[in-house]
Design an enzyme around this catalytic site. Sequence first.
Site, PDB file in Angstrom:
ATOM      1  CE  LYS A 159     -36.488 -19.073  11.178  1.00  0.00           C
ATOM      2  NZ  LYS A 159     -35.601 -18.304  11.844  1.00  0.00           N
ATOM      3  CG  HIS A 214     -36.138 -21.206   7.834  1.00  0.00           C
ATOM      4  ND1 HIS A 214     -37.388 -20.665   7.256  1.00  0.00           N
ATOM      5  CD2 HIS A 214     -35.174 -20.012   7.661  1.00  0.00           C
ATOM      6  CE1 HIS A 214     -37.050 -19.272   6.924  1.00  0.00           C
ATOM      7  NE2 HIS A 214     -35.773 -18.899   7.278  1.00  0.00           N
TER       8      HIS A 214
END
Length: 261
Positions: free
Chosen positions: A154, A150
């Site tokens: 995040k 990600h």
Amino acid sequence: MGSDSPAPVRPRIGIAGITGRLGHLCAAEAGAQVSAGLTRHPRQAGFPGIFLTSEPAELAAHADVIIDVSHAGLVQHHAASFARASVPWVLGTTGLTSADMQAVKEASRHIPVLRAANFSPALTMVLQLARQLGSTLPASEYDAEIFDVHHRQKVDAPSGTALAIGQAVAEGREVAFDEVKRFDQNGARPEGAIGFAALRGGQVVGEHELRFLAADEEITLSHRALDRRVFARGALKAADWLARPGRRPGLYGMQNVLEGT
């Protein structure tokens, strides 16, 4: 000369966490269907034509269904507020504790609740396949490993989606997920463990891979999100489905939405 049937009335959507990345996308995708938003700073949010509040009860009073993409620390408060207001609740918040989940289950006794770690239709099918493979491929022969990538912003690792994949494998194997999940990859791999690895960097929308590795073969399931709007569109589809007249209280998932059940 027949008359056209009236277009179905679409529900008013309230978004908890409207100023967040996914909440903002949901508002943009739904347009005029969004009637209200929940944010800590309603006067600074800047959503013309949308009622903004910092109080969950006020959000519920201005909506027919709520999409909640806020923060895990708010889940118990939201569960009580939305159940009290009898408003269907689409919950996309991850990182829930056992106490949070108990609050969600209690709310589902009074209102329809749809909980999903990921609103992507294709990822929903990955979860179904993960469960099926987990039930078919014996843990004594096939090691299950999950990898997620990600963007650098995040904050959680593994991702909620990666954990949901691991949970599906554990369900297929009929074992307790908390007893077999393995985040620390140092040392020899225990038999039956479900391992996790995560990479954070750049602006990757989201990639997940599940691998079953045996001595002489392996199988891989993978999903890559190319545009964050896939999550917003899935959340809106879930909201429309959950708010349909006659929807009974209970705990639902994206599989119900895809199957129309």
